[in-house]
Design a protein around this motif. Structure first.
Motif, PDB file in Angstrom:
ATOM      1  N   ASP A   3       0.842  -1.197   0.000  1.00  0.00           N
ATOM      2  CA  ASP A   3       0.000   0.000   0.000  1.00  0.00           C
ATOM      3  C   ASP A   3       0.877   1.246   0.000  1.00  0.00           C
ATOM      4  OD1 ASP A   3      -2.710  -1.168   0.442  1.00  0.00           O
ATOM      5  OD2 ASP A   3      -1.807  -1.836   2.321  1.00  0.00           O
TER       6      ASP A   3
ATOM      7  N   TYR B  99      -4.424  12.518  -6.947  1.00  0.00           N
ATOM      8  CA  TYR B  99      -4.296  11.223  -6.277  1.00  0.00           C
ATOM      9  C   TYR B  99      -5.415  10.273  -6.690  1.00  0.00           C
ATOM     10  CZ  TYR B  99      -1.026  13.979  -3.539  1.00  0.00           C
ATOM     11  OH  TYR B  99       0.002  14.802  -3.149  1.00  0.00           O
TER      12      TYR B  99
ATOM     13  N   GLY C 234      -5.666   6.326  -8.554  1.00  0.00           N
ATOM     14  CA  GLY C 234      -6.283   5.196  -7.870  1.00  0.00           C
ATOM     15  C   GLY C 234      -6.311   5.279  -6.355  1.00  0.00           C
ATOM     16  N   PHE C 235      -5.867   6.394  -5.787  1.00  0.00           N
ATOM     17  CA  PHE C 235      -5.927   6.551  -4.336  1.00  0.00           C
ATOM     18  C   PHE C 235      -7.376   6.738  -3.904  1.00  0.00           C
ATOM     19  CE2 PHE C 235      -1.522   7.526  -5.026  1.00  0.00           C
ATOM     20  CZ  PHE C 235      -0.877   7.228  -3.844  1.00  0.00           C
TER      21      PHE C 235
ATOM     22  N   LEU D 228      -3.416   3.901  -1.781  1.00  0.00           N
ATOM     23  CA  LEU D 228      -3.391   3.183  -3.052  1.00  0.00           C
ATOM     24  C   LEU D 228      -2.936   1.768  -2.741  1.00  0.00           C
ATOM     25  CD1 LEU D 228      -3.419   3.017  -6.192  1.00  0.00           C
ATOM     26  CD2 LEU D 228      -1.009   3.708  -6.105  1.00  0.00           C
TER      27      LEU D 228
ATOM     28  N   GLN E 288      -2.096  -0.644 -13.298  1.00  0.00           N
ATOM     29  CA  GLN E 288      -2.082   0.590 -12.511  1.00  0.00           C
ATOM     30  C   GLN E 288      -1.297   1.644 -13.271  1.00  0.00           C
ATOM     31  OE1 GLN E 288      -3.533   1.462  -9.622  1.00  0.00           O
ATOM     32  NE2 GLN E 288      -4.599  -0.478  -9.540  1.00  0.00           N
TER      33      GLN E 288
END
Length: 164
Positions: A104, A120, A124-125, A146, A163
């Protein structure tokens, strides 16, 4: 990002980064010695600068102690915002977190900074928590995460594909 170079921060960069830190974050600026301390821990830290012919226009740093990576700071000079510098710095820090085996990536962002929050989210946060009155001026911090890996059926971590 024509004309912008991203490289590892060195001790020679600290005075310039420190001056930018004071300019960009006058309330919560890190003292120069904190950057020196961070650079002295390469086994768990990585700091980058973005520079142009005008000098340093952005910087960012990551702390990684498995299984968690934490983005310590990320900043871009306002005149250079919107040119992909923040995205490039963030992408490189996420890559470093993956390289170091993090599951993470965490960060704190000011609740009153929607531009940074949007960056962010694009990567994908997700917001997972709020730290009330985290900043010296009383503004809340949003804690964002993330996830780089998900547990496999055998309990090991598998890196997600696709990602940014």
């Amino acid at each position: 990002m024509a004309g912008v170079t991203v490289r590892d921060m060195t001790l020679d960069d600290v005075p310039g980064v420190g001056a930018l830190e004071q300019q960009l974050f006058p309330i919560d600026a890190w003292p120069v010695h904190m950057f020196i301390d961070e650079l002295s821990q390469p086994e768990t830290r990585r700091y980058l600068v973005a520079e142009t012919s005008d000098g340093i226009v952005g910087y960012a740093g990551l702390m990684c102690i498995e299984p968690i990576a934490d983005i310590q700071t990320i900043a871009v000079v306002p005149d250079y915002e919107g040119r992909g510098i923040g995205s490039t710095l963030l992408r490189q820090l996420i890559g470093e977190a993956r390289h170091r085996g993090a599951a993470d990536v965490l960060l704190e962002v000011r609740a009153d900074n929607p531009r940074a929050q949007q960056l962010y989210v694009r990567f994908g946060f997700e917001q997972i928590h709020i730290r009330p009155r985290y900043y010296r001026d009383g503004v809340d911090a949003l804690i964002m995460r993330l996830q780089l890996a998900e547990p496999d059926t055998d309990g090991q971590h598998a890196t997600e594909e696709g990602q940014p």
